[in-house]
Design an enzyme around this catalytic site. Structure first.
Site, PDB file in Angstrom:
ATOM      1  N   ASP A 131     -30.743 -22.835   0.542  1.00  0.00           N
ATOM      2  CA  ASP A 131     -29.856 -21.665   0.504  1.00  0.00           C
ATOM      3  C   ASP A 131     -30.265 -20.745  -0.646  1.00  0.00           C
ATOM      4  OD1 ASP A 131     -28.439 -22.791   2.557  1.00  0.00           O
ATOM      5  OD2 ASP A 131     -26.841 -23.585   1.269  1.00  0.00           O
TER       6      ASP A 131
HETATM    7  N1  URA Z   1     -27.433 -28.290   1.804  1.00  0.00           N
HETATM    8  C1  URA Z   1     -26.849 -27.112   1.488  1.00  0.00           C
HETATM    9  O1  URA Z   1     -25.645 -26.932   1.649  1.00  0.00           O
HETATM   10  N2  URA Z   1     -27.635 -26.149   0.978  1.00  0.00           N
HETATM   11  C2  URA Z   1     -28.974 -26.314   0.746  1.00  0.00           C
HETATM   12  O2  URA Z   1     -29.640 -25.386   0.260  1.00  0.00           O
HETATM   13  C3  URA Z   1     -29.538 -27.536   1.068  1.00  0.00           C
HETATM   14  C4  URA Z   1     -28.752 -28.524   1.599  1.00  0.00           C
END
Ligand code: URA
Length: 241
Positions: free
Chosen positions: A102
């Site tokens: 993310d």
């Molecule tokens: N899970 C999430 O919520 N975000 C990420 O970036 C990776 C795994």
């Protein structure tokens, strides 16, 4: 292929540095000193010596990036992507992030141009282990952590078993997954009434984040790390078959 590109692709020097070394007589191709790096060489057969070292050109390139917050894990031109943190050469070499973090997640991101290996590591049937450090608010209790480990409904999907190590205060820890649904960890914690306020990937497919890399810095994988990734892709595949 141009000689300066060949040299730059091995990672030993930039094109500019290669041109300088060649002008100083430090580059040879098939035993002949070459001072002009714009010459074309046969990349399959050429024997190139750079500053006394024989160069080995790999078919694929693999780097680890310590991803900072604020960058998206894609190759979209013109966007603030993780590729903008790497030399332009890498985009030209068709490298791409192997999986997504993310925008606000930091830590280990593998970037490579080895499509088959990326596929092995990411295909839903063959997911390799990924460990993240997290902080959450409010804290969760050990019962909730055990429920996360067993699998929780994140909105029409029940997560696979995973491992959670929770700090004594319940507001931080590590979680190891073998899958990667969209916002998975955030949604898992949300199902327990908690919010992930910090997420950092610590390992992927047996490769650990190099703690000497500051956020935004990258380095090439070592041969040993590439081997580890290859066996993680193969091993996780065997487990499913
Ligand atoms: N899970 C999430 O919520 N975000 C990420 O970036 C990776 C795994």
């Amino acid at each position: 292929m141009r000689l300066d590109k060949y040299i730059a692709d091995t990672g030993i020097a930039s094109r500019k540095e290669a041109a300088k070394a060649a002008r100083s007589g430090l580059v040879s191709v098939n035993g002949e000193t070459v001072r002009d790096v714009s010459v074309h060489i046969d990349e399959k057969t050429a024997s190139v010596i750079y500053c006394g070292a024989p160069l080995k050109r790999e078919e694929f390139t693999y780097v680890m990036l310590n991803k900072p917050a604020g960058y998206i894990s894609s190759t979209e031109p013109g966007a603030k992507t993780v590729m903008t943190l790497l030399p332009e050469e890498f985009t030209k070499m068709k490298m791409f992030p192997c999986g997504r973090l993310d925008i606000d997640t930091v830590g280990l991101l593998l970037i490579c141009n080895d499509g088959p290996l990326a596929h092995e590591l990411l295909s839903p049937r063959r997911h390799a282990e990924k460990t993240y450090g997290f902080r959450c608010c409010p804290p969760i209790d050990t019962d909730s952590a055990r429920e996360l480990e067993a699998g929780v409904d994140i909105g029409g999907y029940v997560t696979k078993p995973c491992r959670v190590q929770l700090s004594a205060t319940g507001d931080s820890g590590e979680i190891t997954l073998t899958e990667g649904k969209f916002h998975q960890i955030k949604r898992m914690f949300s199902s327990k009434g908690s919010e992930i306020v910090y997420l950092r990937r610590l390992s992927f497919g047996g490769i650990k984040l190099d703690e000497s890399l500051k956020e935004g810095q990258w380095r090439r994988l070592t041969d040993g790390e590439i081997e580890t990734l290859r066996s993680a892709g193969a091993a996780s595949g065997q487990a499913e078959n």
